[in-house]
Design a protein around this motif. Structure first.
Motif, PDB file in Angstrom:
ATOM      1  N   ALA A   1     -10.614  21.074 -14.043  1.00 24.79           N
ATOM      2  CA  ALA A   1      -9.978  20.176 -15.019  1.00 24.79           C
ATOM      3  C   ALA A   1      -8.491  19.984 -14.728  1.00 24.79           C
ATOM      4  N   ILE A   2      -7.823  21.040 -14.292  1.00 28.13           N
ATOM      5  CA  ILE A   2      -6.366  20.935 -14.103  1.00 28.13           C
ATOM      6  C   ILE A   2      -5.995  20.515 -12.672  1.00 28.13           C
ATOM      7  N   ASP A   3      -6.514  21.259 -11.701  1.00 29.42           N
ATOM      8  CA  ASP A   3      -6.138  20.937 -10.309  1.00 29.42           C
ATOM      9  C   ASP A   3      -6.781  19.632  -9.848  1.00 29.42           C
ATOM     10  N   GLY A   4      -7.982  19.372 -10.363  1.00 30.18           N
ATOM     11  CA  GLY A   4      -8.728  18.178  -9.918  1.00 30.18           C
ATOM     12  C   GLY A   4      -8.005  16.883 -10.201  1.00 30.18           C
ATOM     13  N   THR A   5      -7.196  16.850 -11.220  1.00 30.60           N
ATOM     14  CA  THR A   5      -6.506  15.601 -11.569  1.00 30.60           C
ATOM     15  C   THR A   5      -4.989  15.713 -11.365  1.00 30.60           C
ATOM     16  N   TRP A   6      -4.574  16.777 -10.661  1.00 31.42           N
ATOM     17  CA  TRP A   6      -3.135  17.016 -10.524  1.00 31.42           C
ATOM     18  C   TRP A   6      -2.421  15.908  -9.752  1.00 31.42           C
ATOM     19  N   LEU A   7      -3.134  15.264  -8.794  1.00 38.10           N
ATOM     20  CA  LEU A   7      -2.517  14.181  -8.011  1.00 38.10           C
ATOM     21  C   LEU A   7      -2.094  13.033  -8.917  1.00 38.10           C
ATOM     22  N   ILE A   8      -2.895  12.757  -9.961  1.00 35.52           N
ATOM     23  CA  ILE A   8      -2.514  11.682 -10.899  1.00 35.52           C
ATOM     24  C   ILE A   8      -1.277  12.131 -11.680  1.00 35.52           C
ATOM     25  N   SER A   9      -1.210  13.441 -11.947  1.00 36.72           N
ATOM     26  CA  SER A   9      -0.084  13.967 -12.731  1.00 36.72           C
ATOM     27  C   SER A   9       1.253  13.752 -12.042  1.00 36.72           C
ATOM     28  N   THR A  10       1.233  13.707 -10.709  1.00 36.22           N
ATOM     29  CA  THR A  10       2.499  13.556  -9.984  1.00 36.22           C
ATOM     30  C   THR A  10       2.764  12.104  -9.607  1.00 36.22           C
ATOM     31  N   PHE A  11       1.966  11.176 -10.128  1.00 40.74           N
ATOM     32  CA  PHE A  11       2.162   9.760  -9.770  1.00 40.74           C
ATOM     33  C   PHE A  11       2.851   9.016 -10.920  1.00 40.74           C
ATOM     34  N   PRO A  12       3.941   8.258 -10.599  1.00 40.84           N
ATOM     35  CA  PRO A  12       4.631   7.517 -11.663  1.00 40.84           C
ATOM     36  C   PRO A  12       3.722   6.406 -12.207  1.00 40.84           C
ATOM     37  N   LEU A  13       3.456   6.449 -13.488  1.00 38.89           N
ATOM     38  CA  LEU A  13       2.519   5.484 -14.074  1.00 38.89           C
ATOM     39  C   LEU A  13       3.219   4.194 -14.514  1.00 38.89           C
ATOM     40  N   SER A  14       4.542   4.138 -14.385  1.00 34.50           N
ATOM     41  CA  SER A  14       5.269   2.912 -14.748  1.00 34.50           C
ATOM     42  C   SER A  14       4.715   1.759 -13.910  1.00 34.50           C
ATOM     43  N   GLY A  15       4.524   0.619 -14.530  1.00 31.02           N
ATOM     44  CA  GLY A  15       4.017  -0.543 -13.807  1.00 31.02           C
ATOM     45  C   GLY A  15       2.504  -0.620 -13.802  1.00 31.02           C
ATOM     46  N   MET A  16       1.834   0.472 -14.228  1.00 23.52           N
ATOM     47  CA  MET A  16       0.360   0.439 -14.319  1.00 23.52           C
ATOM     48  C   MET A  16      -0.017  -0.292 -15.601  1.00 23.52           C
ATOM     49  N   PRO A  17      -1.199  -0.920 -15.624  1.00 26.70           N
ATOM     50  CA  PRO A  17      -1.621  -1.605 -16.854  1.00 26.70           C
ATOM     51  C   PRO A  17      -1.710  -0.615 -18.035  1.00 26.70           C
ATOM     52  N   VAL A  18      -1.479  -1.153 -19.225  1.00 25.49           N
ATOM     53  CA  VAL A  18      -1.482  -0.296 -20.422  1.00 25.49           C
ATOM     54  C   VAL A  18      -2.843   0.380 -20.613  1.00 25.49           C
ATOM     55  N   PHE A  19      -3.935  -0.332 -20.246  1.00 26.95           N
ATOM     56  CA  PHE A  19      -5.257   0.276 -20.456  1.00 26.95           C
ATOM     57  C   PHE A  19      -5.491   1.480 -19.540  1.00 26.95           C
ATOM     58  N   ILE A  20      -4.617   1.633 -18.549  1.00 28.85           N
ATOM     59  CA  ILE A  20      -4.688   2.854 -17.729  1.00 28.85           C
ATOM     60  C   ILE A  20      -3.711   3.901 -18.291  1.00 28.85           C
TER      61      ILE A  20
ATOM     62  N   LEU B   1      15.275  10.822 -19.217  1.00 26.10           N
ATOM     63  CA  LEU B   1      16.188   9.790 -18.706  1.00 26.10           C
ATOM     64  C   LEU B   1      16.590   8.818 -19.819  1.00 26.10           C
ATOM     65  N   GLY B   2      16.095   9.092 -21.020  1.00 27.71           N
ATOM     66  CA  GLY B   2      16.523   8.313 -22.187  1.00 27.71           C
ATOM     67  C   GLY B   2      15.683   7.091 -22.500  1.00 27.71           C
ATOM     68  N   ARG B   3      14.542   6.925 -21.854  1.00 28.51           N
ATOM     69  CA  ARG B   3      13.695   5.769 -22.174  1.00 28.51           C
ATOM     70  C   ARG B   3      12.201   6.129 -22.131  1.00 28.51           C
ATOM     71  N   PRO B   4      11.731   6.788 -23.217  1.00 25.39           N
ATOM     72  CA  PRO B   4      10.298   7.113 -23.275  1.00 25.39           C
ATOM     73  C   PRO B   4       9.437   5.854 -23.193  1.00 25.39           C
ATOM     74  N   PRO B   5       8.332   5.928 -22.429  1.00 26.05           N
ATOM     75  CA  PRO B   5       7.541   4.707 -22.180  1.00 26.05           C
ATOM     76  C   PRO B   5       6.706   4.248 -23.379  1.00 26.05           C
ATOM     77  N   LEU B   6       6.236   3.015 -23.276  1.00 24.80           N
ATOM     78  CA  LEU B   6       5.310   2.388 -24.242  1.00 24.80           C
ATOM     79  C   LEU B   6       5.876   2.340 -25.666  1.00 24.80           C
ATOM     80  N   GLY B   7       7.172   2.444 -25.791  1.00 25.52           N
ATOM     81  CA  GLY B   7       7.798   2.385 -27.108  1.00 25.52           C
ATOM     82  C   GLY B   7       7.483   3.586 -27.989  1.00 25.52           C
TER      83      GLY B   7
END
Lengths: 288, 282
Positions: free
Chosen positions: B192-211, B233-239
């Motif tokens: 559960a943790i290591d299997g999805t760790w690669l997604i954890s280190t990927f910047p999700l900015s610019g990805m569609p909201v449904f993702i 950095l002072g700007r939490p995403p998705l409002g």
């Protein structure tokens, strides 16, 4: 919030008290037919196993009790219930006047548990490091730790093993080290599940001798399970025989022999340097 | 022999774990250094892969290269903390449950929580990633020219604690299955943790909201580094409010605590018919 628990272990002279204890387990049943697989998906079949059936007994302080019985009789289940690893389905259990269910931590300060097929030693560390770890975890006062360390090192002949890694020791050495570690906090009650399992004759003799000495000199209550009736008789004063989850006999070994009708005993005295040599002589005489 | 668990006692328990870790390191330094180097190389590779993509394309999804570096530094710190405190399978608890080794914990005169939070403490063999994380963080902060205040450092520590809480709660939540299926679910925590760790280190900015939304709710991968980094950095995403990860941590911890305790009650009723000596105390 911190909850104060009753930890007065000297309230009664009872070390272990079990009253009307029943322990049941549900066992999944499966067959290998197609119909069975489908049936298992819809309504899995379970079989209820009664590991202990209305078991009651009491062990007084200072007793050395053998807890014997065939495989699956309920010996290990009882040991686990006494050490708080399992909860009973029904009935009451008191260990050193405390309930393992409610006062596990307090009991563990005065209880020593050893399962023959497991080790509490740290595998990749010298034995002395495991001992030091135990001192911190059990919060053993420095003076008591030093006294007990000197005692177990001497009596269990551990001097040459303290700096040895647990993984590099023989089974007999490891059991001695495990037993020594168990005694560092001066337990009032010791539960041993198959402690002589897999040990050779010499290691077995050493362990039996040590346990007897501990019981006789310090008055430590000991409950030991084993399949080997000779070992048990040599160690214990009383035997609790369990069969199919029920106590089948409770008394001394002589009474057990009377009960079973085994009134004859052959004693063979041998003049030899070791038990193996003695047995070899006996075999030669028998063959001739 | 006091029954009370004091702060001093916790420190003593952490100290004995640290001492044993140091002895283990010095016992066979060559192999230990090889292991530490492998850990560092593996983590730096994961981080630098994303960073190189950001460098090549001048940032990812609205995050500048330096902001991506900041996020990678945060992720490395998290990995470091995870290894420092969780090297005894005490975070990947499904292994202890599945191997029938909880019984070793039951015979200690300590609450399970205290045992589990102190017996995997390995600051010497496990500290390398944390040190790399601090270095990366210092570089990223310098390049971003952030004004570091005491409050900002407290915020960073609060986010790190929150992320680690989510990881532990998630592990204990999924590991509760192991009480009922010890063999099948023995490795469920690491999956559960290591299997999805690669997604954890990927910047999700610019990805569609449904993702982005599922990765902040169902699978909290966005809370492992992306959301906290942007909040710092002072700007939490998705409002969303910057406190969202704390709220998530609280809810998942409550759920994990309830379900894990239920599993533990089942375990002490049923017991374990499985015992594996390996992986128990190195």
């Amino acid at each position: 919030m911190f909850k104060r628990v009753q930890t007065d272990i000297y309230r009664t002279d009872s070390a272990v008290s079990i009253s009307g204890v029943t322990k049941t387990f549900a066992q999944w049943q499966r067959d290998n037919t197609g119909k069975g697989v489908v049936r298992n998906l819809i309504k899995p079949e379970k079989k209820v196993i009664k590991a202990l059936d209305d078991v009651s007994f009491e062990i007084k302080r200072g007793e050395f009790v053998a807890y014997a019985g065939p495989n699956g009789a309920g010996k290990s289940t009882t040991m686990k219930l006494l050490s708080g690893m399992l909860l009973p389905t029904s009935g009451d259990i008191y260990v050193l006047s405390m309930s393992p269910q409610k006062q596990r931590r307090a009991i563990m300060r005065h209880l020593g548990v050893l399962f023959g097929n497991r080790t509490e030693l740290w595998w990749d560390h010298p034995v002395i490091q495991s001992f030091e770890w135990k001192k911190v975890v059990w919060d053993i006062p420095e003076e008591l730790y030093k006294k007990n360390l000197a005692m177990v090192t001497d009596l269990l002949d551990l001097g040459g093993l303290l700096k040895t890694f647990a993984r590099e020791m023989s089974l007999g050495q490891r059991m001695r080290a495990d037993l020594a570690m168990l005694l560092l906090h001066s337990p009032k009650l010791i539960l041993l599940d198959e402690p002589t399992l897999g040990l050779d004759v010499v290691a077995k003799r050493q362990m039996i001798g040590f346990l007897k000495q501990l019981n006789e000199q310090d008055g430590t209550t000991i409950v030991v399970t084993s399949h080997d009736m000779d070992d048990l008789e040599e160690m214990a004063q009383r035997i609790l025989l369990i069969s199919n989850g029920r106590i089948a006999f409770d008394g001394d070994f002589e009474a057990l022999r009377q009960e079973l009708g085994c009134t004859k005993q052959m004693v063979y005295a041998y003049a030899a340097n070791s038990l193996e040599e003695g047995l070899a002589n006996l075999f030669t005489k028998w063959r001739d | 022999m006091a029954d009370r668990i004091t702060f001093k006692r916790i420190i003593k328990l952490l100290a004995i774990s640290a001492k044993m870790d140091l002895i283990w390191l010095l016992r066979d330094t060559r192999f230990a250094l090889a292991g530490i180097s492998a850990d560092m190389i593996s983590n730096i590779s994961t981080v630098s892969g994303v960073f190189l993509i950001a460098s090549r394309f001048g940032g990812i999804g609205g995050m500048s290269t330096d902001e991506v570096l900041f996020m990678m530094a945060y992720s490395t710190l998290i990995t470091g903390i995870f290894i420092i405190f969780g090297s005894g399978n005490n975070i990947h608890i499904s292994r202890i449950i599945g191997r029938g080794q909880l019984e070793h914990l039951f015979i200690q005169p300590l609450p399970l929580g205290v045992q589990l939070s102190t017996n995997g403490f390995t600051p010497f063999t496990g500290g390398s990633n944390f040190i790399v994380g601090i270095v990366l963080m210092a570089i990223a902060v310098g390049r971003l020219e952030l004004q570091i205040s005491f409050l900002w450092i407290v915020s960073l520590m609060a986010y790190l604690l929150t992320t680690v809480t989510i990881i532990i709660a998630r592990s204990y939540l999924v590991s509760s299955m192991t009480f009922y299926a010890p063999v099948a679910a023995e490795e469920i925590s690491s999956t559960a943790i290591d299997g999805t760790w690669l997604i954890s280190t990927f910047p999700l900015s610019g990805m569609p909201v449904f993702i982005q939304i599922p990765l902040l709710t169902v699978l909290p991968e966005g809370l492992m580094a992306w959301f906290p980094a942007l909040s710092l950095l002072g700007r939490p995403p998705l409002g969303l409010t910057g406190y969202y990860p704390m709220l998530y941590a609280l809810l998942i911890s409550l759920a994990a605590s309830f379900i894990f305790r239920k599993g533990l009650r089942y375990y002490v009723q049923k017991g374990s018919n499985r015992y594996l000596p390996y992986g128990f105390r190195r």
